[in-house]
Design an enzyme around this catalytic site. Structure first.
Site, short mmCIF file in Angstrom:
data_model
loop_
_atom_site.label_atom_id
_atom_site.label_comp_id
_atom_site.label_asym_id
_atom_site.label_seq_id
_atom_site.Cartn_x
_atom_site.Cartn_y
_atom_site.Cartn_z
N MET A 145 44.32 41.49 28.34
CA MET A 145 44.79 40.27 29.00
C MET A 145 44.04 39.05 28.50
O MET A 145 42.82 39.09 28.33
CB MET A 145 44.51 40.44 30.50
CG MET A 145 44.72 39.22 31.35
SD MET A 145 46.40 39.11 31.92
CE MET A 145 46.39 40.31 33.24
N CYS A 146 44.78 37.96 28.28
CA CYS A 146 44.17 36.63 28.10
C CYS A 146 45.02 35.65 28.91
O CYS A 146 45.65 36.06 29.89
CB CYS A 146 44.01 36.25 26.63
SG CYS A 146 45.56 35.94 25.76
N ARG A 147 45.05 34.38 28.54
CA ARG A 147 45.82 33.42 29.35
C ARG A 147 47.31 33.54 29.08
O ARG A 147 48.11 33.61 30.02
CB ARG A 147 45.34 31.99 29.08
CG ARG A 147 46.00 30.97 30.00
CD ARG A 147 45.34 29.63 29.94
NE ARG A 147 45.41 29.03 28.61
CZ ARG A 147 46.41 28.24 28.21
NH1 ARG A 147 47.42 27.97 29.01
NH2 ARG A 147 46.40 27.73 26.99
N MET B 282 47.69 36.07 31.78
CA MET B 282 47.47 35.76 33.20
C MET B 282 48.57 34.86 33.76
O MET B 282 48.87 34.93 34.95
CB MET B 282 46.10 35.08 33.41
CG MET B 282 44.91 36.03 33.37
SD MET B 282 44.90 37.31 34.66
CE MET B 282 44.69 36.34 36.15
#
Length: 106
Positions: free
Chosen positions: A57-59, A85
């Site tokens: 996961m990242c932004r 996210m």
């Protein structure tokens, strides 16, 4: 992988930076910023010893896609969470902070 499809007990690796993590993250996720990733790979391999799939996961999905590709090359079962996210929040999935303030995506 779609954010809504990540199992509620899935193993999530968050590769965002510290300020992004502090704003809001998935409860129980392992946090290793992408900038520290290669040096801290051992933390991940210890956490994922049981062969569980790693949901990265990242932004928005760019950094996590790079880390996912690296992990797969290392023989680790990893998938990128499409949309990161932002998609997680958009799917209504729960987020927390370490200090109890309302979580948001930075």
């Amino acid at each position: 992988m779609d954010a809504a499809a990540v199992p509620s007990d899935g193993f999530v690796l968050d590769v965002r930076e510290n300020d992004e993590w502090a704003a809001g993250h998935v409860e129980g996720a392992l946090h290793i910023p992408m900038s520290d990733f290669v040096g801290r790979l051992g933390e991940l391999t210890e956490s994922a010893e049981d062969g569980r799939r790693v949901h990265v996961m990242c932004r928005v999905g760019g950094r996590s896609a790079q880390v996912t590709q690296y992990l797969v090359q290392q023989g680790i079962d990893a998938v990128n969470i499409d949309g990161g996210m932002q998609a997680w929040e958009g799917a209504g999935r729960p987020m927390v902070t370490d200090n109890g303030t309302p979580a948001f995506v930075l």
